[in-house]
Design a protein around this motif. Sequence first.
Motif, PDB file in Angstrom:
ATOM      1  N   PRO A 172       0.843  -1.221  -0.069  1.00  0.00           N
ATOM      2  CA  PRO A 172       0.093  -0.065  -0.024  1.00  0.00           C
ATOM      3  C   PRO A 172       0.899   1.334   0.027  1.00  0.00           C
ATOM      4  N   LYS A 173       0.259   2.285  -0.379  1.00  0.00           N
ATOM      5  CA  LYS A 173       1.062   3.578  -0.608  1.00  0.00           C
ATOM      6  C   LYS A 173       1.814   3.909   0.663  1.00  0.00           C
ATOM      7  N   GLU A 174       1.383   4.058   1.882  1.00  0.00           N
ATOM      8  CA  GLU A 174       1.752   4.385   2.970  1.00  0.00           C
ATOM      9  C   GLU A 174       2.941   3.555   3.436  1.00  0.00           C
ATOM     10  N   GLU A 175       2.874   2.166   3.007  1.00  0.00           N
ATOM     11  CA  GLU A 175       4.119   1.405   3.143  1.00  0.00           C
ATOM     12  C   GLU A 175       5.229   1.708   2.273  1.00  0.00           C
ATOM     13  N   VAL A 176       4.997   2.152   1.180  1.00  0.00           N
ATOM     14  CA  VAL A 176       5.866   2.636   0.120  1.00  0.00           C
ATOM     15  C   VAL A 176       6.694   3.897   0.703  1.00  0.00           C
ATOM     16  N   ALA A 177       5.743   4.867   1.279  1.00  0.00           N
ATOM     17  CA  ALA A 177       6.506   6.100   1.741  1.00  0.00           C
ATOM     18  C   ALA A 177       7.253   5.841   3.093  1.00  0.00           C
ATOM     19  N   ASP A 178       6.662   4.724   3.998  1.00  0.00           N
ATOM     20  CA  ASP A 178       7.581   4.518   5.188  1.00  0.00           C
ATOM     21  C   ASP A 178       8.947   3.761   4.555  1.00  0.00           C
ATOM     22  N   TYR A 179       8.751   2.961   3.571  1.00  0.00           N
ATOM     23  CA  TYR A 179      10.003   2.508   3.167  1.00  0.00           C
ATOM     24  C   TYR A 179      11.101   3.514   2.683  1.00  0.00           C
ATOM     25  N   LEU A 180      10.536   4.412   2.008  1.00  0.00           N
ATOM     26  CA  LEU A 180      11.360   5.262   1.435  1.00  0.00           C
ATOM     27  C   LEU A 180      12.199   6.239   2.394  1.00  0.00           C
ATOM     28  N   ASN A 181      11.264   6.427   3.445  1.00  0.00           N
ATOM     29  CA  ASN A 181      11.844   7.165   4.738  1.00  0.00           C
ATOM     30  C   ASN A 181      12.925   6.277   5.404  1.00  0.00           C
ATOM     31  N   SER A 182      12.399   5.006   5.553  1.00  0.00           N
ATOM     32  CA  SER A 182      13.475   3.981   6.102  1.00  0.00           C
ATOM     33  C   SER A 182      14.698   4.284   5.547  1.00  0.00           C
ATOM     34  N   TYR A 183      14.693   4.035   4.086  1.00  0.00           N
ATOM     35  CA  TYR A 183      15.976   4.041   3.215  1.00  0.00           C
ATOM     36  C   TYR A 183      16.758   5.308   3.434  1.00  0.00           C
ATOM     37  N   ALA A 184      16.073   6.357   3.484  1.00  0.00           N
ATOM     38  CA  ALA A 184      16.580   7.784   3.650  1.00  0.00           C
ATOM     39  C   ALA A 184      17.355   7.676   5.123  1.00  0.00           C
ATOM     40  N   ASP A 185      16.835   7.106   5.967  1.00  0.00           N
ATOM     41  CA  ASP A 185      17.321   7.148   7.334  1.00  0.00           C
ATOM     42  C   ASP A 185      18.968   6.044   7.388  1.00  0.00           C
ATOM     43  N   MET A 186      18.605   4.834   6.739  1.00  0.00           N
ATOM     44  CA  MET A 186      19.544   3.946   6.616  1.00  0.00           C
ATOM     45  C   MET A 186      20.709   4.572   6.117  1.00  0.00           C
ATOM     46  N   ILE A 187      20.667   5.014   4.821  1.00  0.00           N
ATOM     47  CA  ILE A 187      21.800   5.759   4.185  1.00  0.00           C
ATOM     48  C   ILE A 187      22.375   7.177   4.789  1.00  0.00           C
ATOM     49  N   LYS A 188      21.428   7.692   5.733  1.00  0.00           N
ATOM     50  CA  LYS A 188      21.950   8.932   6.499  1.00  0.00           C
ATOM     51  C   LYS A 188      21.830   9.888   5.335  1.00  0.00           C
ATOM     52  N   ALA A 189      21.045   9.813   4.535  1.00  0.00           N
ATOM     53  CA  ALA A 189      20.645  11.080   3.542  1.00  0.00           C
ATOM     54  C   ALA A 189      20.629  12.479   4.288  1.00  0.00           C
ATOM     55  N   PRO A 190      21.205  13.623   3.583  1.00  0.00           N
ATOM     56  CA  PRO A 190      21.136  14.882   4.291  1.00  0.00           C
ATOM     57  C   PRO A 190      20.104  15.359   3.732  1.00  0.00           C
ATOM     58  N   ILE A 191      18.979  15.197   4.085  1.00  0.00           N
ATOM     59  CA  ILE A 191      17.698  15.788   3.827  1.00  0.00           C
ATOM     60  C   ILE A 191      17.069  16.651   4.453  1.00  0.00           C
ATOM     61  N   ARG A 192      17.015  18.087   4.007  1.00  0.00           N
ATOM     62  CA  ARG A 192      16.522  18.994   4.635  1.00  0.00           C
ATOM     63  C   ARG A 192      14.762  19.388   4.264  1.00  0.00           C
ATOM     64  N   ALA A 193      13.965  18.930   4.773  1.00  0.00           N
ATOM     65  CA  ALA A 193      12.610  18.937   4.809  1.00  0.00           C
ATOM     66  C   ALA A 193      11.730  20.316   4.972  1.00  0.00           C
ATOM     67  N   GLY A 194      10.714  20.678   4.275  1.00  0.00           N
ATOM     68  CA  GLY A 194      10.086  21.814   4.339  1.00  0.00           C
ATOM     69  C   GLY A 194      10.796  23.036   3.649  1.00  0.00           C
ATOM     70  N   VAL A 195      11.576  23.025   2.937  1.00  0.00           N
ATOM     71  CA  VAL A 195      12.236  24.078   2.041  1.00  0.00           C
ATOM     72  C   VAL A 195      11.936  23.858   0.574  1.00  0.00           C
ATOM     73  N   GLU A 196      11.553  25.021   0.183  1.00  0.00           N
ATOM     74  CA  GLU A 196      10.965  24.861  -1.328  1.00  0.00           C
ATOM     75  C   GLU A 196      12.126  25.855  -2.025  1.00  0.00           C
ATOM     76  N   VAL A 197      12.633  25.194  -2.993  1.00  0.00           N
ATOM     77  CA  VAL A 197      13.348  25.883  -4.232  1.00  0.00           C
ATOM     78  C   VAL A 197      12.726  26.811  -5.170  1.00  0.00           C
ATOM     79  N   THR A 198      12.818  27.868  -5.021  1.00  0.00           N
ATOM     80  CA  THR A 198      12.085  28.905  -5.857  1.00  0.00           C
ATOM     81  C   THR A 198      12.702  29.396  -7.299  1.00  0.00           C
ATOM     82  N   SER A 199      14.155  29.449  -7.355  1.00  0.00           N
ATOM     83  CA  SER A 199      14.596  29.829  -8.603  1.00  0.00           C
ATOM     84  C   SER A 199      15.897  29.420  -8.475  1.00  0.00           C
ATOM     85  N   LEU A 200      16.717  29.238  -9.618  1.00  0.00           N
ATOM     86  CA  LEU A 200      18.040  28.648 -10.073  1.00  0.00           C
ATOM     87  C   LEU A 200      18.512  29.501 -11.285  1.00  0.00           C
ATOM     88  N   LYS A 201      19.603  29.983 -10.878  1.00  0.00           N
ATOM     89  CA  LYS A 201      20.419  30.553 -12.152  1.00  0.00           C
ATOM     90  C   LYS A 201      22.018  30.474 -12.006  1.00  0.00           C
TER      91      LYS A 201
END
Length: 423
Positions: free
Chosen positions: A76-105
């Motif tokens: 189910p979709k929630e299990e997929v989301a939980d799986y991706l979260n677990s994987y991010a934790d496992m590899i210690k991905a440097p994720i900063r949530a709640g931050v939107e990119v508005t432009s790049l140049k």
Amino acid sequence: MVEYVDTLVVGAGQAGIAMSEHLSRNSISHLVLEKHRVAEAWRSRRWDSLVANGPAWHDRFPNLHFTTCAADAFPPKEEVADYLNSYADMIKAPIRAGVEVTSLKRKEGRSGFTVATSDGVIEANSVIAATGAFQQAVIPPLVPERAGLTQIHSSSYRNPDDLPGGAILVVGAGSSGGQIADELQRSGRKTYLCVGPHDRPPRAYRGRDYCWWLGVLGLWDIPAKEPGTEHVTISVSGAQGGRTVDFRRLAHDGMTLLGRASGFTEGKLLIDEDLKDNITAGDANYIDMLDQADAYAERMGLNLPLEPEARTMLPDPECLANPIRELDLEAEGITTIIWATGFRQDFSWMKVDAFDASGAPLHQRGVSPEPGIYFLGLPWQSRRGSTFIWGVWHDAAYVADQIAIQNNYRDYSPETATAAAAE
């Protein structure tokens, strides 16, 4: 204050997480930004009963199994989301949530990029757009608002109880539209489904899932669709334990099939005369897959159970034998239209020369002609499997290797090369 990072990844879905793992493997300093939560799309842009379209043993990253469901089940979709979260934790991905990119140049007169975010400015040598394939929902301007109907995109659908009473029209019979229409019909709602060109593979055949057959036949790795089939959708489902999509069966169960919606006038939806052709082409695709599987099993001497009944087709239902060309929505009691008509990509925040005239990314396996710009999670980025969890992981490996190569060139100097050779 400006923050500096060597490589910036935009998006923390399956693409961004896979990218982080391979950047770390190459010892590349990086940061992953996500404007919502990790794997947010799986939680809030899918309907309640959605399950993965691939079995758990197959649709995963190589280094972590699903632990919450059987290997042959469809998570189910929630299990997929939980799986991706677990994987991010496992590899210690440097994720900063709640931050939107508005432009790049690009920085003027020097390498690197200036990235504006909701949390300040970041400078990066390389930027990877890992925002995926499903960014802006597309609703064709076919039925005007004055028609007085509830019109939503499939990404906004949650469950039958959330919709107004009355019959429902689903436009688009890919994986999303077909599953939603089936769920609505099984809930007791009168349902109409517009069926366009599609591939219709068997969910399983001779004891093996469709994903397995694509793998052994080498079809996951084909680099591009055949000319003229670039926009043909695939009707496949993991719902209800995984069953082959059969539009004739849906019609015999009470659903009304229609061709492609092409216009609207005086309260009537105009329907193309293509339903028979679309169903026939989908059947041909289905039979071709069975033929390829049988030929492979015979060539390899596989002891897999024969399944002759898989080739038996139900008789044409009335709506297929005599297709409807005009649908009076009010007379049929239709109060809601669900547009399962896909998404368009949105890279408007990237102010760089990396796109064609239509706004589509220019790239070779995710490497842009704009130095330092990369893409990940695009449909058919390198192969058929590029948008699957396992497929994006392999694409990320290639992109990370290319960034590492460019970083080696960037850091070269005769002095450092001489010193390294002397060690």
